[in-house]
Design an enzyme around this catalytic site. Sequence first.
Site, PDB file in Angstrom:
ATOM      1  N   HIS A  86       4.318  20.584 -81.914  1.00  0.00           N
ATOM      2  CA  HIS A  86       4.015  20.773 -83.330  1.00  0.00           C
ATOM      3  C   HIS A  86       5.312  20.713 -84.114  1.00  0.00           C
ATOM      4  CE1 HIS A  86       2.650  22.712 -87.060  1.00  0.00           C
ATOM      5  NE2 HIS A  86       1.434  22.348 -86.707  1.00  0.00           N
ATOM      6  N   ASP A  98      -5.120  21.090 -81.532  1.00  0.00           N
ATOM      7  CA  ASP A  98      -5.925  19.894 -81.281  1.00  0.00           C
ATOM      8  C   ASP A  98      -6.310  19.751 -79.811  1.00  0.00           C
ATOM      9  OD1 ASP A  98      -5.882  18.958 -83.966  1.00  0.00           O
ATOM     10  OD2 ASP A  98      -3.834  18.265 -83.661  1.00  0.00           O
TER      11      ASP A  98
END
Length: 384
Positions: A269, A318
């Site tokens: 991320h 995700d």
Amino acid sequence: MTHIFEKDHLDKVDHGLADTKAIVTIKSKVDGSGKGALYYEGYSIEELADKSTFEEICFLLHNDRLPKDKELVDFSAGLANKRALTKETAGILKQVSKDEPMAMLRTAVSTLSASAQGDDEQKAMDLISKFASIVAAIYRTRQGLDIVDPDSSLSTAADFLHMLKGEQPEENDAMLLDALMIIMADHGMNASTFTARLVTSTDSDIYSAITAAVSALKGPLHGGANEEAIKMIDVLDRKFKDSDDLKNDVEDWVKEQLSQKKKIMGIGHRVYKGGDPRARILRKRINELLGDDDRMFIIADTIDMFMQKEKGLSANCDLYSGILYARLGIPEELFTLMFAMSRIAGWTAHVLEQKANNKLIRPKGVYVEEVRPLGQKYVPISNR
């Protein structure tokens, strides 16, 4: 002559604006330090996901405080009573049913301004209310099915499942989706939220701002990663369907991908360097729901643990969200729309916060004279 995108030129600006602070907000804080943390209005996402509801999160983001009991009852009822789509919006969805789902959502949001009433806060509530109905209607029109009318006695999460499938949902399924919607409701100054605030700063209307936010989310570098992650997990599930050692086979696959410098979906991320708190919540929910021996969980968890050990990179939300969406019977084509259905709470809250102390957002660009010197002489087209 140098190229405009050479490093020497890009070093003159904050390329991607990762380190530029342009907005003040109390809606949410993304804390990338340590193991990573996310807060809504000062409350940790872990506590909210365990104890709150999506409706309460909407109240919190729009009122900057948690509601009292009667306030929440009235607020939730207000949202529930606005879910029904107009004939115009439903009709347009049927006309564009051959388009891709996110494009249909973008079109549908634009139509809502035609029936808009009240002030911006009332319009924000109308948008939050109708997003679940629009997403469900998008799926059903694409399948050639009739749109299911909302049931105002249900929560947003439960009614979405009802409108999607045409039947009353299981209570546990509704609770699971509610938790998913909570953790996706806001997330700092991400691309779509910043887009909504940027459009708002021009003194445009809330429907234009939200349409722009949907358009930003449609881009695969922002939305869509959960679809790719679940596709990766599905591929590995089929590839190793006869495996005697699924964990080892998945680790070998990851090693091979890394050796070929291929990206592993759902990993890493831009802000959370020590881990995504949303991913930790989802991992725990999947483990509790499906157990340690569930194949999809084993695949995702193996990828997560291996990448932490080998690359120091943790899973983002995700990697795990798609597993839960699949468990709820939500088709992959709706995954990014589910993101939007949750994030509408944050988008609208940010729009109103921007309006409360607005200033046109207009950053500066650095003109690169080395690439295109000033003072160019215009040459008639006949002499070029």
